[in-house]
Write an enzyme that holds these catalytic residues in place. Structure first.
Site, PDB file in Angstrom:
ATOM      1  N   ASN A  87      60.126  41.615  25.621  1.00 18.63           N
ATOM      2  CA  ASN A  87      58.792  41.836  26.202  1.00 18.63           C
ATOM      3  C   ASN A  87      57.835  42.287  25.103  1.00 18.63           C
ATOM      4  O   ASN A  87      58.224  42.417  23.944  1.00 18.63           O
ATOM      5  CB  ASN A  87      58.877  42.850  27.350  1.00 18.63           C
ATOM      6  CG  ASN A  87      59.398  44.182  26.866  1.00 18.63           C
ATOM      7  OD1 ASN A  87      58.768  44.854  26.066  1.00 18.63           O
ATOM      8  ND2 ASN A  87      60.597  44.559  27.332  1.00 18.63           N
ATOM      9  N   ALA A  92      60.550  53.554  26.461  1.00 15.62           N
ATOM     10  CA  ALA A  92      60.957  52.176  26.122  1.00 15.62           C
ATOM     11  C   ALA A  92      60.759  51.241  27.315  1.00 15.62           C
ATOM     12  O   ALA A  92      60.878  51.649  28.462  1.00 15.62           O
ATOM     13  CB  ALA A  92      62.423  52.154  25.692  1.00 15.62           C
ATOM     14  N   ASP A 147      65.079  44.462  32.235  1.00 15.51           N
ATOM     15  CA  ASP A 147      65.804  44.702  33.490  1.00 15.51           C
ATOM     16  C   ASP A 147      67.010  43.774  33.631  1.00 15.51           C
ATOM     17  O   ASP A 147      67.974  44.105  34.311  1.00 15.51           O
ATOM     18  CB  ASP A 147      64.861  44.490  34.680  1.00 15.51           C
ATOM     19  CG  ASP A 147      63.828  45.607  34.757  1.00 15.51           C
ATOM     20  OD1 ASP A 147      64.173  46.744  34.376  1.00 15.51           O
ATOM     21  OD2 ASP A 147      62.684  45.345  35.181  1.00 15.51           O
ATOM     22  N   ASP A 182      70.094  50.792  34.652  1.00 15.28           N
ATOM     23  CA  ASP A 182      68.831  51.530  34.554  1.00 15.28           C
ATOM     24  C   ASP A 182      69.150  52.857  33.858  1.00 15.28           C
ATOM     25  O   ASP A 182      69.745  53.758  34.462  1.00 15.28           O
ATOM     26  CB  ASP A 182      68.220  51.744  35.944  1.00 15.28           C
ATOM     27  CG  ASP A 182      66.820  52.315  35.838  1.00 15.28           C
ATOM     28  OD1 ASP A 182      66.609  53.227  35.013  1.00 15.28           O
ATOM     29  OD2 ASP A 182      65.926  51.853  36.572  1.00 15.28           O
ATOM     30  N   ILE A 183      68.777  52.949  32.608  1.00 15.99           N
ATOM     31  CA  ILE A 183      69.159  54.125  31.796  1.00 15.99           C
ATOM     32  C   ILE A 183      68.549  55.400  32.383  1.00 15.99           C
ATOM     33  O   ILE A 183      69.193  56.445  32.490  1.00 15.99           O
ATOM     34  CB  ILE A 183      68.697  53.961  30.323  1.00 15.99           C
ATOM     35  CG1 ILE A 183      69.144  52.612  29.764  1.00 15.99           C
ATOM     36  CG2 ILE A 183      69.205  55.102  29.464  1.00 15.99           C
ATOM     37  CD1 ILE A 183      68.503  52.240  28.424  1.00 15.99           C
ATOM     38  N   PHE A 212      58.300  56.451  32.104  1.00 15.30           N
ATOM     39  CA  PHE A 212      57.045  55.713  31.989  1.00 15.30           C
ATOM     40  C   PHE A 212      57.069  54.612  33.042  1.00 15.30           C
ATOM     41  O   PHE A 212      58.137  54.144  33.427  1.00 15.30           O
ATOM     42  CB  PHE A 212      56.919  55.076  30.598  1.00 15.30           C
ATOM     43  CG  PHE A 212      56.152  55.917  29.621  1.00 15.30           C
ATOM     44  CD1 PHE A 212      56.684  57.099  29.146  1.00 15.30           C
ATOM     45  CD2 PHE A 212      54.890  55.519  29.185  1.00 15.30           C
ATOM     46  CE1 PHE A 212      55.979  57.885  28.242  1.00 15.30           C
ATOM     47  CE2 PHE A 212      54.175  56.290  28.278  1.00 15.30           C
ATOM     48  CZ  PHE A 212      54.722  57.476  27.808  1.00 15.30           C
ATOM     49  N   LYS A 242      58.998  55.628  41.680  1.00 17.86           N
ATOM     50  CA  LYS A 242      59.974  55.716  40.581  1.00 17.86           C
ATOM     51  C   LYS A 242      60.309  57.182  40.274  1.00 17.86           C
ATOM     52  O   LYS A 242      61.447  57.508  39.939  1.00 17.86           O
ATOM     53  CB  LYS A 242      59.434  55.007  39.335  1.00 17.86           C
ATOM     54  CG  LYS A 242      59.412  53.485  39.514  1.00 17.86           C
ATOM     55  CD  LYS A 242      58.766  52.757  38.350  1.00 17.86           C
ATOM     56  CE  LYS A 242      58.568  51.290  38.686  1.00 17.86           C
ATOM     57  NZ  LYS A 242      57.842  50.552  37.647  1.00 17.86           N
ATOM     58  N   LYS A 265      64.198  57.934  40.710  1.00 22.87           N
ATOM     59  CA  LYS A 265      64.959  58.167  39.467  1.00 22.87           C
ATOM     60  C   LYS A 265      65.160  59.652  39.183  1.00 22.87           C
ATOM     61  O   LYS A 265      65.664  60.029  38.129  1.00 22.87           O
ATOM     62  CB  LYS A 265      64.269  57.468  38.289  1.00 22.87           C
ATOM     63  CG  LYS A 265      64.142  55.948  38.485  1.00 22.87           C
ATOM     64  CD  LYS A 265      63.764  55.203  37.224  1.00 22.87           C
ATOM     65  CE  LYS A 265      63.408  53.764  37.535  1.00 22.87           C
ATOM     66  NZ  LYS A 265      63.436  52.888  36.362  1.00 22.87           N
TER      67      LYS A 265
END
Ligand code: CTP
Length: 405
Positions: free
Chosen positions: A210, A275, A279, A306-307, A324, A338, A342
């Protein structure tokens, strides 16, 4: 606005071949609107003329302890009194020995003795001279005085040898100067930051990735270091140079980034995941280059870990987790989702479609969302945005950010 704008830098230049590099550093300081006054030793004048530095700094160069002109009689006291920092670059073994020994036999060493301002020394000499126990003990003594020694570089030296003793890079010196003018309100904190994209290989020449440049994450790392934190930066493939005094781990794929982050996470006080992790990755990386023998090509992709969500599950008491979210629509709602899903303390949302807030630009405008409130910051440089994010992190840690304006 640069953190060096308006800062009065007394620039001491001593007799090393690296004295010519001081000319470029003065240009950089003047470009950032710092106010530079140069002091030269007699040996420095053998390498570069005072005229060069007078022209570049826009100020008269000071050279003589015993100048009779009325405004220069007490130069060794007044110059230090009127400056915010004394930068000595290049600093020869001789000048360091003089200052370590408390000698005042030339204008520059007298200024160093009289200075109540921070003193930054940038050694430059032959490797053997640097390694000599006398020089090493002088360096230790200068550190004990509270002076700042910028680590000299390793590489080709003017004497023809290769080794330690190169004048440090300007980037490292600039960071050290900026750090002088900031309060160390992140001192004692271990922080981990991720930055940049990841690359998911398709075959030996192609990958999925990306547009993330890593600039925001690198700015966060530099800002944290300046404020005294111990910083680890896990970067994807970006072209940015390592920030000075930061542990930088370069990774490529999302899996490699996950491994590097999860291994280090337990010892961190704060983790910021800026970062742009891919995905999905190709189910398999083809061992040979894919040929265009067919009309179309479908890719089989599988989801990457998903870290950040993993960090949210494993998070230790007292550890602060920041994510982020790069969004093109429903920014706040997506950020809130999110944050919740998360298990984060803070999420930084930005608009990837904005002209000055998208990928690979120097500015950003972000909304900071925590569990209680959200706040949209003005359009700022990424450096300034980084500082505002750290201010918010400190507030969430129950500590107040300290500003010295
Ligand atoms: N993130 C992560 N690992 C992933 C994907 C995302 O650690 N595999 C982190 C990013 O570093 C960022 C946050 O999760 O801090 C949000 O990333 P973003 O791409 O905005 O969101 P996603 O969770 O991937 O959701 P979507 O792409 O559907 O918006």
């Amino acid at each position: 606005m640069s953190g060096l704008q308006g800062k009065r830098i007394l620039f001491g230049i001593t007799g090393s071949i690296a004295a010519y590099k001081a000319a470029q550093w003065i240009r950089e300081l003047v470009k950032e609107e710092a106010l530079v006054t140069v002091v030269m030793t007699a040996a420095a004048e053998r390498f570069v003329t005072p005229l060069t530095f007078a022209a570049l700094s826009g100020n008269a160069v000071h050279r003589d302890m015993f100048d009779e002109s009325p405004d220069r009689v007490m130069a060794h006291i007044n110059l230090a009194r009127e400056a915010d920092a004394l930068l000595i670059a290049p600093a020869t073994a001789q000048t360091m020995a003089r200052i370590a020994g408390g000698m005042a036999d030339n204008l520059l060493s007298a200024i160093a003795l009289a200075a109540r301002i921070p003193v930054v020394l940038c050694p430059a000499m032959n490797s053997a001279m640097l390694a000599h126990p006398a020089t090493q003990s002088n360096i230790n003594r200068l550190r004990q005085f509270g002076h700042h020694l910028v680590q000299s570089g390793c590489g080709a030296l003017a004497c023809g040898e290769t080794g330690d003793g190169r004048l440090p890079e300007w980037d490292a010196v600039r960071e050290r100067l900026l750090g002088l003018f900031q309060i160390n309100d992140l001192q004692g904190k271990k922080v981990l930051i991720t930055a940049g994209p990841t690359r998911e290989p398709l075959d030996p020449v192609r990958f999925l990735s990306n547009r993330s440049s890593g600039k925001m994450g690198f700015a966060l790392a530099r800002a944290a270091r300046r404020r005294g934190a111990e910083v680890t930066l896990v970067a994807g493939p970006v072209t940015l140079v390592d920030p000075p005094e930061v542990e930088v781990i370069r990774t490529t794929t999302a899996e490699a980034m996950a491994a590097a982050v999860l291994e280090r996470a337990p010892s961190m006080d704060v983790i910021i995941k800026s970062a742009a992790v891919a995905d999905f990755r190709p189910t398999a990386c083809q061992p040979q280059k894919i040929k265009k023998t067919q009309q179309g090509l479908s890719l089989d992709l599988i989801k990457n870990r998903d870290i950040l969500a993993e960090l949210g599950k494993r998070r230790l008491p007292g550890q602060l987790l920041v994510g982020f979210a790069a969004e093109s629509q429903n920014h706040v709602a997506e950020g809130q989702r999110k944050l919740r899903e998360k298990n984060l303390d803070l999420i930084v949302v930005n608009d990837i479609l904005g002209q000055q807030t998208g990928f690979d630009v120097e500015t950003n405008q972000v909304t900071l969302i925590d569990r209680k409130a959200s706040q949209t910051l003005p359009l700022l440089t990424k450096e300034a945005t980084a500082d505002r994010i750290w201010d918010k992190v400190l507030l969430l840690c129950g500590e107040s950010p300290v500003h010295d304006e």
